[in-house]
Design an enzyme around this catalytic site. Structure first.
Site, short mmCIF file in Angstrom:
data_model
loop_
_atom_site.label_atom_id
_atom_site.label_comp_id
_atom_site.label_asym_id
_atom_site.label_seq_id
_atom_site.Cartn_x
_atom_site.Cartn_y
_atom_site.Cartn_z
NE ARG A 41 -3.00 0.33 3.23
CZ ARG A 41 -2.48 0.88 4.34
NH1 ARG A 41 -2.15 2.14 4.35
NH2 ARG A 41 -2.32 0.15 5.43
CE1 TYR B 59 -16.99 8.63 -15.86
CE2 TYR B 59 -16.61 8.70 -13.51
CZ TYR B 59 -16.93 8.00 -14.65
OH TYR B 59 -17.18 6.66 -14.56
CG ASP C 278 -10.45 13.36 -15.89
OD1 ASP C 278 -9.81 12.70 -16.73
OD2 ASP C 278 -11.43 12.90 -15.27
CE LYS D 162 -13.30 4.81 -18.21
NZ LYS D 162 -13.65 6.12 -17.74
#
Ligand SMILES: *Cc1c(COP(=O)(O)O)cnc(C)c1O
Length: 398
Positions: free
Chosen positions: A61, A114, A186, A211
Site C-alpha cells: 500500500r 465526469y 482530468d 480507458k
C-alpha cells in the site's frame, strides 16, 4: 537523465520511460511483484526504511516496484516529475483533490465533468465543509468571477462528456499561477500522447487508466502525475490512509498496455475521423459532436502544436428520430458493443440519457443538452471499413 532520454519521443517513452527494474536474471519484461509485503534484511534496516532514512520497500500500500515502474512511465509521458497510481480513476481524483483541501476551502470546477467527480465535489465535499462552484470554463472570465480568497483549486476536464466540450487551458493555467491555486486536469479522453495539460499550466494531471492508458478493457485503475512534492503528499496522506492503491497485477497489465499506446492512439484517431465524416453526412443524424469536425466549437484548438494534437476517438451524435431511433440503432449493431467505458480495442456505444448521465435529473439533462436521441461512440481499433459497415447496417434498420 541522459541527453538521449530527454529527447525521446512519446512512442519510445511509453515503452522505455522511467528507470528499468534491475532483475537478477535479466528479464526483458519487468517481473510482477505480486507481494503484499517486503522482508527487511535487519531490524535496523526496517526501522531506517520507516524513518525514511533508507530507500526500500515496506508494504505494497506504501509502494511496490511494479507499481513504481508504471508511475515512472506515465510521469515521463506527461512530462511530469512523479506519479501515483490508484485502484480506479475516481480513487486518483479523490486522493488528489482531498490531499490539498480542508474545511472552509473553495474549489472552482468545470460544470461539465465526469458524473462521479461531480458527485464527489457536490455531495461529499459539502459534507466536509468544502464549497465548490461549478462554472462554464469555455470563458475564463467565469473563473475570475467565481474566485474568492478561500479558492484553493481549479478542476476541469477537456474534452468533456458527452459533447466533447473543449476548454482552452493556457489562460486558466496563467490565472491559477497568479493566484497560487492548484490547477488539476482530468486528461482521460486524450492521454499524454494527444494532450499534455502540464504544458498549459496544470500542476496535476489525473487519468482513469481504465480507458486508453490500459486500452484493453480488463482493468479499472487510475493515476495522477505532478511534482515530486505534490505526489509525495498524495501518496503519503490520502492515498495511503484512505487506501485506494492499485493492485500490482493491474499495474503490470497497464504497463503492458502502454507499450502500444502511440500505435493505438494513431489508429483510434484515424478511425474516428472516418466515422465522424460518415455520421456527419448521414441523413438519419441531426448533429455530430466531434472536435475534428470544423463545425465543432473548440476545433481551432486541435492540430499540430495546438492544445490537442488530434481530435481523439470519442464521438457523440443526435439521432433525428430521437429515443426510438437511438434504441433501434443500438439494438441493431452486430460488432460494435453496447457498453459504457471507452478507450478499448472494441468499439463501444451507449445511450447517455439512460446510462452514463441517468443520475442527472431530467431538468439537469435538459440544461446539459443531453437529449433522448443522443448516442456516444468510443471508436475502437477494428478495421474502419467494418466499423462503418456495422453503423451503416444499424442505421438502415431505422
Ligand atoms: C471513467 C472516467 C473516470 C473515472 O474512472 P474510473 O476508472 O471508472 O474510476 C473519470 N474521468 C473520466 C473522464 C472518465 O472517463
Amino acid at each position: 537523465m541522459s541527453q538521449l532520454k530527454q529527447s525521446w519521443h512519446p512512442a519510445t517513452l511509453s515503452i522505455h520511460g522511467g528507470e528499468p527494474i534491475a532483475d537478477p536474471h535479466g528479464a526483458l519484461v519487468a517481473p510482477l511483484y505480486q507481494t503484499s509485503t517486503f522482508v527487511f534484511p535487519s531490524t535496523q534496516e526496517g526501522g531506517a526504511r520507516f524513518a525514511g532514512d533508507q530507500p526500500g520497500y515496506i508494504y505494497t500500500r506504501l509502494g511496490n516496484p511494479t507499481v513504481h515502474q508504471l508511475e515512472q512511465r506515465v510521469a515521463a509521458l506527461e512530462g511530469m516529475a512523479a506519479a501515483a497510481a490508484s485502484a480506479t480513476g475516481m480513487g486518483a481524483i479523490a486522493a488528489t483533490t482531498m490531499a490539498f483541501l480542508k474545511a472552509g476551502d473553495h474549489v472552482i470546477s468545470s460544470d461539465c465533468i465526469y458524473g462521479c467527480s461531480f458527485a464527489l465535489f457536490n455531495d461529499l465535499f459539502a459534507r466536509y465543509g468544502i464549497e465548490v462552484t461549478f462554472v462554464d470554463m469555455t470563458n475564463v472570465q467565469n473563473i475570475k468571477d467565481a474566485y474568492r480568497d478561500t479558492t484553493r483549486m481549479v478542476f476541469l476536464e477537456t474534452p468533456a462528456n458527452p459533447h466533447l466540450r473543449i476548454i482552452d487551458m493556457a489562460p486558466i493555467g496563467d490565472f491559477c499561477n497568479q493566484h497560487d491555486v492548484k490547477f488539476i486536469v482530468d486528461n482521460t479522453f486524450m492521454t499524454p500522447l494527444l494532450q499534455r495539460p502540464g504544458d498549459f499550466g496544470a500542476h496535476l494531471v489525473v487519468h482513469s487508466a481504465t480507458k486508453y492508458l490500459n486500452g484493453h478493457g480488463d482493468v479499472v485503475a487510475g493515476i495522477v502525475t505532478g511534482s515530486e512534492e505534490d505526489i509525495h503528499l498524495i501518496k503519503y496522506t490520502t492515498l495511503k490512509d484512505m487506501g485506494a492503491t492499485i493492485s500490482p497485477h493491474d499495474a503490470w497489465l497497464i504497463t503492458r498496455g502502454l507499450k502500444t499506446l502511440a500505435l493505438r492512439m494513431e489508429r483510434h484517431c484515424e478511425n474516428a475521423n472516418k466515422v465522424a465524416s460518415f455520421l456527419n453526412e448521414h441523413n438519419a443524424i441531426d448533429k455530430v459532436y466531434f472536435p475534428g469536425l470544423t463545425n465543432h466549437p473548440g476545433h481551432e484548438l486541435v492540430g499540430a502544436n495546438k492544445q490537442m494534437k488530434a481530435a481523439g476517438a470519442i464521438i457523440a451524435f443526435e439521432m433525428k428520430g430521437g429515443y426510438q431511433a437511438a434504441v433501434t440503432l443500438l439494438n441493431s449493431l452486430e460488432m460494435i458493443r453496447l457498453a459504457v467505458s471507452l478507450g478499448d480495442a472494441e468499439s463501444l456505444i451507449q445511450h447517455p440519457a439512460s446510462m452514463t448521465h441517468s443520475p442527472l435529473t431530467p431538468e439537469a439533462r435538459a440544461i446539459a443538452n443531453i437529449g433522448e436521441g443522443l448516442v456516444r461512440l468510443s471508436v475502437g481499433l477494428e478495421h474502419s471499413d467494418d466499423i462503418l459497415a456495422d453503423l451503416a447496417q444499424g442505421l438502415n434498420a431505422l
